[in-house]
Write an enzyme that holds these catalytic residues in place. Sequence first.
Site, PDB file in Angstrom:
ATOM      1  N   CYS A  95      32.409  44.460  48.137  1.00 44.17           N
ATOM      2  CA  CYS A  95      32.393  44.606  46.675  1.00 44.17           C
ATOM      3  C   CYS A  95      31.323  43.750  46.011  1.00 44.17           C
ATOM      4  CB  CYS A  95      33.768  44.318  46.087  1.00 44.17           C
ATOM      5  SG  CYS A  95      34.336  42.612  46.266  1.00 44.17           S
ATOM      6  N   HIS A 148      37.699  40.094  43.917  1.00 48.16           N
ATOM      7  CA  HIS A 148      37.193  41.464  43.896  1.00 48.16           C
ATOM      8  C   HIS A 148      36.436  41.693  42.592  1.00 48.16           C
ATOM      9  CE1 HIS A 148      37.029  45.541  45.434  1.00 48.16           C
ATOM     10  NE2 HIS A 148      37.331  45.984  44.222  1.00 48.16           N
ATOM     11  N   HIS A 163      33.035  50.216  43.165  1.00 50.37           N
ATOM     12  CA  HIS A 163      33.327  49.007  43.928  1.00 50.37           C
ATOM     13  C   HIS A 163      33.512  49.390  45.387  1.00 50.37           C
ATOM     14  CE1 HIS A 163      37.918  49.659  43.740  1.00 50.37           C
ATOM     15  NE2 HIS A 163      37.356  50.707  43.182  1.00 50.37           N
TER      16      HIS A 163
END
Length: 191
Positions: A95, A148, A163
């Site tokens: 990510c 994340h 992502h």
Amino acid sequence: MRSLCFLLLLTLSFTSCKSSKKAKQKDSQVVINAKRALKNYDNNTAIVEDIEVSKAPISETKPAITKADAITSYALQFEGVRYKWGGTTSNGMDCSGLVFESFRANDIILPRISRDMAKQGDKIPLRKVQEGDLLFFKTANRRNNINHVGLIITTENDIQFIHATTRGGVIVSKLSEAYWNNAFVEARRIL
């Protein structure tokens, strides 16, 4: 003859110049129908008659590409790439690698780790997010840190972001999905 050429060049340059770089780009075509442009050029004189200048219909063109457009377009080319921890190429991507490379390709250097990226730029409320902004998440982890990041690609109807996930690789998701909505921490603007 030289004066006629100069006159024609001067006329053409005035009909096709733009007043500034910020002016809207317009597609225009200048059509010159010159009948008897040179009727008599004896004694270095030229007579120009019946010159018609008309412009074809003007059509609007797309505005210049923005930095956010360039960054999101770059990121979208990796859609479908498999997940690879620490990856930053089309052979595998994580990510933060996706976000890092998308900004780097557009001359913006961010930290390589999502929790460090979350310290960059300005924190913004969700109602003000735009394409190119970053979303940060805390997914199930032991340290309860941001782990994340996603890049917003559109805010129309629902916030969508690109992502990299361990299961799906590089994908586009919606913030309204229960998992991502529950894990969401903050949005930040780098641009």
